[in-house]
Motif scaffolding. Structure first.
Motif, PDB file in Angstrom:
ATOM      1  N   THR A  25      -4.869  31.204 108.774  1.00 32.50           N
ATOM      2  CA  THR A  25      -6.323  31.323 108.869  1.00 32.50           C
ATOM      3  C   THR A  25      -6.920  29.929 109.008  1.00 32.50           C
ATOM      4  O   THR A  25      -6.292  28.930 108.654  1.00 32.50           O
ATOM      5  N   ARG A  27     -10.357  27.894 107.729  1.00 30.50           N
ATOM      6  CA  ARG A  27     -11.464  28.029 106.790  1.00 30.50           C
ATOM      7  C   ARG A  27     -12.603  27.075 107.139  1.00 30.50           C
ATOM      8  O   ARG A  27     -12.377  25.896 107.427  1.00 30.50           O
ATOM      9  N   LYS A 222      -7.632  41.152  96.996  1.00 28.06           N
ATOM     10  CA  LYS A 222      -7.279  39.807  96.538  1.00 28.06           C
ATOM     11  C   LYS A 222      -7.182  39.726  95.015  1.00 28.06           C
ATOM     12  O   LYS A 222      -7.790  40.520  94.291  1.00 28.06           O
ATOM     13  N   VAL A 227      -4.610  36.675  99.083  1.00 31.10           N
ATOM     14  CA  VAL A 227      -5.328  37.723  99.803  1.00 31.10           C
ATOM     15  C   VAL A 227      -4.292  38.569 100.534  1.00 31.10           C
ATOM     16  O   VAL A 227      -3.538  38.067 101.383  1.00 31.10           O
ATOM     17  N   TYR A 251      -4.918  31.455 102.169  1.00 31.56           N
ATOM     18  CA  TYR A 251      -6.142  31.382 101.366  1.00 31.56           C
ATOM     19  C   TYR A 251      -6.044  30.196 100.422  1.00 31.56           C
ATOM     20  O   TYR A 251      -5.009  29.976  99.792  1.00 31.56           O
ATOM     21  N   ILE A 260     -14.731  38.980  98.006  1.00 32.65           N
ATOM     22  CA  ILE A 260     -14.253  38.891  99.378  1.00 32.65           C
ATOM     23  C   ILE A 260     -14.923  39.988 100.199  1.00 32.65           C
ATOM     24  O   ILE A 260     -15.244  41.064  99.672  1.00 32.65           O
ATOM     25  N   THR A 271     -15.335  34.509 101.451  1.00 36.19           N
ATOM     26  CA  THR A 271     -15.097  34.488 100.006  1.00 36.19           C
ATOM     27  C   THR A 271     -16.149  33.621  99.337  1.00 36.19           C
ATOM     28  O   THR A 271     -16.768  32.756  99.964  1.00 36.19           O
ATOM     29  N   TYR A 286     -13.368  32.584 106.758  1.00 37.76           N
ATOM     30  CA  TYR A 286     -11.995  32.444 107.249  1.00 37.76           C
ATOM     31  C   TYR A 286     -11.865  33.184 108.583  1.00 37.76           C
ATOM     32  O   TYR A 286     -12.302  34.329 108.705  1.00 37.76           O
TER      33      TYR A 286
END
Length: 295
Positions: A25, A27, A222, A227, A251, A260, A271, A286
């Motif tokens: 991911t 962020r 999560k 997650v 995460y 989330i 989040t 994300y």
């Protein structure tokens, strides 16, 4: 606080044994939580009526209210639920029915496992008007559903509603293998109550939040450190899906990240954290790697 963090680390290590793979991911920090009213954020869901906004709430100790925040984490307004007294609101969910969008505030927390009943509060999603600061949601507009476990009280912090059939799913928190409890909202709303019967167990623990994408095909659950992610086949039920091994989404743990939600598309999730000991908290977005969407 220290013992709680240690427990989460131990549980996270055990959970890794059942996870298939870690999906990348990216962020992005959207904004910092600066409003003193948002001191213990525990639930978050993307607004349907109010673009680029989120519904959030605090957990135990706060009044019966939710907040609408913008994509920079600034409070737009607070909305009070008339005639409601909360014990420990721990998650917030959304669903659409007959062209109307609804919010579900889940008063399901029970740290000591002593509550005889827990509650859901369902009301039509408010439409924010510029300049509003404090809005009252009339008690006549709020539907209360009383829930009781079939065996014993337990703590829970996660709930989502399947948009395909309007079944809500509550996920317990502290069980060594957490339970999943379906709630038929159509029946429960008509009767005003429902019994919580466990439909399956998940080999994970200390679950603090969950959400389902608006297309009903993607689920995230999560704890404080991980997650978990499922992608649903068209013909799979939620219970069938959750009994398959999840992937994990990369995460970065937050001070006490308990909330989330998906964005408007299942390619993004958001989040936000509580602010324990005065630590800073941020709204994060994300973006999920394309490979996860293609699997």
């Amino acid at each position: 606080m220290i013992s709680r963090i240690v427990s989460v680390i131990v549980f996270s290590v055990l959970t890794l044994l059942v996870v298939a793979q870690d999906i990348g991911t990216d962020r992005i920090t959207m904004g910092k939580i600066t409003d003193s009213r948002l001191n213990e954020l525990s639930g978050m869901v993307k607004s349907f009526k109010n673009p680029d906004s989120f519904w959030v709430h605090n957990d135990s100790g706060d009044s019966a209210r939710i907040f609408l925040i913008d994509k920079k984490a600034a409070v737009q307004a607070e909305f009070w639920l008339e005639g409601v007294s909360l014990v420990d609101a721990e998650d917030i969910a959304w669903f659409e029915e007959q062209g109307k969008s609804y919010v579900v505030l889940a008063d399901i927390g029970d740290n000591r496992g002593v509550r005889k009943d827990i509650q859901l509060y369902i009301f039509e999603e408010p439409l924010y008007q510029a300049g509003q600061q404090r809005v009252l949601i009339a008690k006549e507009q709020i539907k209360k559903i009383v829930l009781r476990y079939e065996d014993k009280p337990r703590d829970a912090e996660a709930l989502f509603v399947d948009p395909k059939d309007l079944t809500a799913y509550l996920v317990s928190k502290r069980d060594f293998q957490v339970g999943v409890y379906p709630i038929d909202l159509k029946v429960a709303r008509a009767q005003g109550h429902a019994e919580l019967k466990r439909a399956c167990k998940l080999p994970m623990t200390f679950i603090t939040a969950a959400d389902i994408a608006r297309d009903g095909q993607h689920i995230v659950i999560k704890n404080l450190g991980q997650v978990f992610y499922w992608k649903r086949d068209a013909d799979a039920s939620i219970i069938q899906l959750l009994q398959t091994k999840p992937d994990t989404l990369a995460y970065q743990p937050e001070p006490q990240g308990e909330a989330i939600c998906f964005g408007e598309q299942p390619t993004t999730f958001y989040t936000v954290s509580e602010r324990p000991l005065g630590l800073d908290a941020y709204l994060y977005r994300y973006h999920i790697a394309a490979s996860a969407q293609q699997n």
